[in-house]
Design an enzyme around this catalytic site. Structure first.
Site, PDB file in Angstrom:
ATOM      1  N   HIS A 223      -8.417  -0.345   1.904  1.00  0.00           N
ATOM      2  CA  HIS A 223      -8.086  -0.230   3.335  1.00  0.00           C
ATOM      3  C   HIS A 223      -9.025   0.751   4.066  1.00  0.00           C
ATOM      4  CE1 HIS A 223      -4.592  -0.824   6.380  1.00  0.00           C
ATOM      5  NE2 HIS A 223      -5.774  -0.750   6.995  1.00  0.00           N
TER       6      HIS A 223
ATOM      7  N   GLU B  41       0.854  -1.197   0.000  1.00  0.00           N
ATOM      8  CA  GLU B  41       0.000   0.000   0.000  1.00  0.00           C
ATOM      9  C   GLU B  41       0.890   1.247   0.000  1.00  0.00           C
ATOM     10  OE1 GLU B  41      -2.911  -0.059   3.098  1.00  0.00           O
ATOM     11  OE2 GLU B  41      -3.372  -2.162   2.763  1.00  0.00           O
TER      12      GLU B  41
HETATM   13  P1  NAD Z   1      -6.289  -8.135  18.663  1.00  0.00           P
HETATM   14  O1  NAD Z   1      -4.933  -7.914  19.216  1.00  0.00           O
HETATM   15  O2  NAD Z   1      -7.477  -7.859  19.531  1.00  0.00           O
HETATM   16  O3  NAD Z   1      -6.413  -9.653  18.151  1.00  0.00           O
HETATM   17  C1  NAD Z   1      -5.429 -10.306  17.410  1.00  0.00           C
HETATM   18  C2  NAD Z   1      -5.470 -11.773  17.779  1.00  0.00           C
HETATM   19  O4  NAD Z   1      -4.649 -12.499  16.866  1.00  0.00           O
HETATM   20  C3  NAD Z   1      -4.941 -12.069  19.194  1.00  0.00           C
HETATM   21  O5  NAD Z   1      -5.910 -12.838  19.912  1.00  0.00           O
HETATM   22  C4  NAD Z   1      -3.646 -12.877  18.954  1.00  0.00           C
HETATM   23  O6  NAD Z   1      -3.426 -13.849  19.945  1.00  0.00           O
HETATM   24  C5  NAD Z   1      -3.934 -13.505  17.593  1.00  0.00           C
HETATM   25  N1  NAD Z   1      -2.765 -13.855  16.810  1.00  0.00           N
HETATM   26  C6  NAD Z   1      -1.657 -13.121  16.584  1.00  0.00           C
HETATM   27  N2  NAD Z   1      -0.862 -13.747  15.684  1.00  0.00           N
HETATM   28  C7  NAD Z   1      -1.491 -14.894  15.337  1.00  0.00           C
HETATM   29  C8  NAD Z   1      -1.194 -15.959  14.446  1.00  0.00           C
HETATM   30  N3  NAD Z   1      -0.086 -15.940  13.706  1.00  0.00           N
HETATM   31  N4  NAD Z   1      -2.060 -16.996  14.350  1.00  0.00           N
HETATM   32  C9  NAD Z   1      -3.198 -17.003  15.081  1.00  0.00           C
HETATM   33  N5  NAD Z   1      -3.538 -16.020  15.941  1.00  0.00           N
HETATM   34  C10 NAD Z   1      -2.699 -14.978  16.055  1.00  0.00           C
HETATM   35  O7  NAD Z   1      -6.368  -7.286  17.311  1.00  0.00           O
HETATM   36  P2  NAD Z   1      -7.680  -6.739  16.584  1.00  0.00           P
HETATM   37  O8  NAD Z   1      -8.083  -5.432  17.172  1.00  0.00           O
HETATM   38  O9  NAD Z   1      -8.690  -7.831  16.489  1.00  0.00           O
HETATM   39  O10 NAD Z   1      -7.076  -6.405  15.145  1.00  0.00           O
HETATM   40  C11 NAD Z   1      -6.551  -7.435  14.322  1.00  0.00           C
HETATM   41  C12 NAD Z   1      -5.817  -6.812  13.153  1.00  0.00           C
HETATM   42  O11 NAD Z   1      -6.743  -6.153  12.288  1.00  0.00           O
HETATM   43  C13 NAD Z   1      -4.865  -5.660  13.536  1.00  0.00           C
HETATM   44  O12 NAD Z   1      -3.648  -6.108  14.003  1.00  0.00           O
HETATM   45  C14 NAD Z   1      -4.755  -4.901  12.252  1.00  0.00           C
HETATM   46  O13 NAD Z   1      -3.666  -5.446  11.527  1.00  0.00           O
HETATM   47  C15 NAD Z   1      -6.057  -5.195  11.536  1.00  0.00           C
HETATM   48  N6  NAD Z   1      -6.917  -4.008  11.376  1.00  0.00           N
HETATM   49  C16 NAD Z   1      -7.278  -3.663  10.119  1.00  0.00           C
HETATM   50  C17 NAD Z   1      -8.122  -2.560   9.918  1.00  0.00           C
HETATM   51  C18 NAD Z   1      -8.565  -2.161   8.528  1.00  0.00           C
HETATM   52  O14 NAD Z   1      -8.818  -0.986   8.312  1.00  0.00           O
HETATM   53  N7  NAD Z   1      -8.685  -3.107   7.607  1.00  0.00           N
HETATM   54  C19 NAD Z   1      -8.569  -1.812  11.014  1.00  0.00           C
HETATM   55  C20 NAD Z   1      -8.195  -2.211  12.285  1.00  0.00           C
HETATM   56  C21 NAD Z   1      -7.359  -3.318  12.463  1.00  0.00           C
END
Ligand code: NAD
Length: 324
Positions: A292, A274
């Site tokens: 995004h 991106e």
């Molecule tokens: P979070 O920290 O609440 O949850 C992430 C979960 O993933 C955790 O429970 C962790 O244990 C698990 N995890 C980490 N690595 C892993 C792996 N390799 N295999 C399995 N489980 C794994 O995060 P969230 O608030 O749910 O957000 C998740 C992701 O969404 C963020 O890190 C961000 O990259 C993305 N996000 C994208 C947007 C968008 O605009 N598209 C917006 C917000 C967040």
């Protein structure tokens, strides 16, 4: 106390800060002029979203700065370690946009199952000349109800996606490195209830899911969570949605899987490169695309502004007590 929100802030968030007697400025200052602006205004707290970068240069140049607030989840644009080293507090609002991202996942899933994204591309130009042909082409949809959704990463967003999917009648399984959630608290028409939910190993999730959605952070080395090995274990003709990070999926392996039918169609909001994503991926006929925008809703912006204001108030009260 002086607060500068360089990438904007919701009216509600600003109002709450003003009510608490913060002196708030919100006009966008270009990156190269930001340090001078912050020093001239003696800004105590700088609030940003993803556009403004707060690196060593800003942190070194602005000794007055004591807090950096990021509206949203990722901290990629802030040198958090260096800020901590310099005693600058860094806060973010990770929960504010979970529902918005979850709703985008459902939007992509519904679009994929009914070929809406394909029909939308062609209807404006061909709706009056190829109606019957399109009716046939896009008339082989499926329902989400009864299908199995595999959620990879069961944190804030994963949990909300599961709630929406259960509401749509899907069976939900998940895998996670750390979380071990066994039930979800839900609400239907104001009535609370609880639903059991099952964690399974990654292999079982890949094998059983009709649709998979990713909600993990990027790996520290940017290695993908889904690569060629994982695609080979998926149910043929499954659907994939990625709103996590572009690096979470090996894009070349995904293109191959889209071409050979392993993945029937994919909904993609995030891309490795991106803001210049891989054009071969964008050009696949079976991808529903968004730039995004997962967190970008009016409601999420309101929540982000209010949460930042509340974090600032708590921080001000804490440092005031410390000094007192
Ligand atoms: P979070 O920290 O609440 O949850 C992430 C979960 O993933 C955790 O429970 C962790 O244990 C698990 N995890 C980490 N690595 C892993 C792996 N390799 N295999 C399995 N489980 C794994 O995060 P969230 O608030 O749910 O957000 C998740 C992701 O969404 C963020 O890190 C961000 O990259 C993305 N996000 C994208 C947007 C968008 O605009 N598209 C917006 C917000 C967040």
């Amino acid at each position: 106390m002086r607060v500068h929100a360089n990438d904007g802030i919701s009216a509600e968030g600003k109002a709450l800060m003003v009510q608490e007697e913060f002196n708030v400025t919100t006009e966008h200052v270009p990156q190269e002029k930001l340090a001078d602006f912050l020093n001239a205004q003696k800004v105590d707290a700088l609030l940003v979203r993803s556009a403004t970068k707060v690196g060593k240069d800003i942190l070194d140049a602005c000794p007055h700065l004591r807090l950096v607030g990021r509206g949203g989840v990722g901290m990629d644009n802030i040198d958090v370690a260096y800020a901590k080293q310099k005693g600058v507090r860094v806060v973010n609002t990770p929960a504010s946009s979970s529902i918005s991202v979850a709703e985008l996942v459902m939007a992509h899933l519904f679009s994929l199952t009914r070929d809406l994204y394909k029909a939308n591309r062609r209807m404006p130009g061909e709706g009056a000349t190829a109606f019957k042909e399109m009716k046939k082409a896009y008339g082989n949809g499926a329902e989400l109800r009864g299908k199995t959704l595999g959620v990879i990463g069961f944190g804030r967003i994963g949990g909300w996606v599961a709630r929406y999917a259960i509401g749509a009648g899907m069976k939900v399984i998940y895998t996670d490195r750390h979380a071990t959630v066994d039930h979800l608290d839900m609400e239907f028409n104001g009535i609370p209830f609880s639903v059991g939910i099952k964690m399974v190993p990654m292999e079982e999730l890949l094998d059983k899911s009709d649709a998979i959605t990713l909600h993990v952070p990027s790996n520290p080395d940017n290695s993908p969570v889904l690569g060629a090995k994982e695609f080979a274990q998926m149910k043929r003709g499954m659907l994939l949605v990625n709103t996590a990070r572009g690096t979470s999926v090996d894009e070349q392996a995904l293109i191959k899987a889209l071409k050979d039918g392993t993945v029937k169609a994919a909904g993609i909001d995030v891309f490795r490169n991106e803001p210049t994503p891989n054009t071969e991926l964008l050009a696949q006929p079976n991808v529903s695309l968004s730039p995004h925008i997962g967190a970008a809703t009016a409601e999420a912006q309101d929540r982000i502004g209010i949460e930042l204001a509340e974090l600032l108030i708590a921080w001000r009260d804490e440092v005031t007590v410390d000094r007192g």
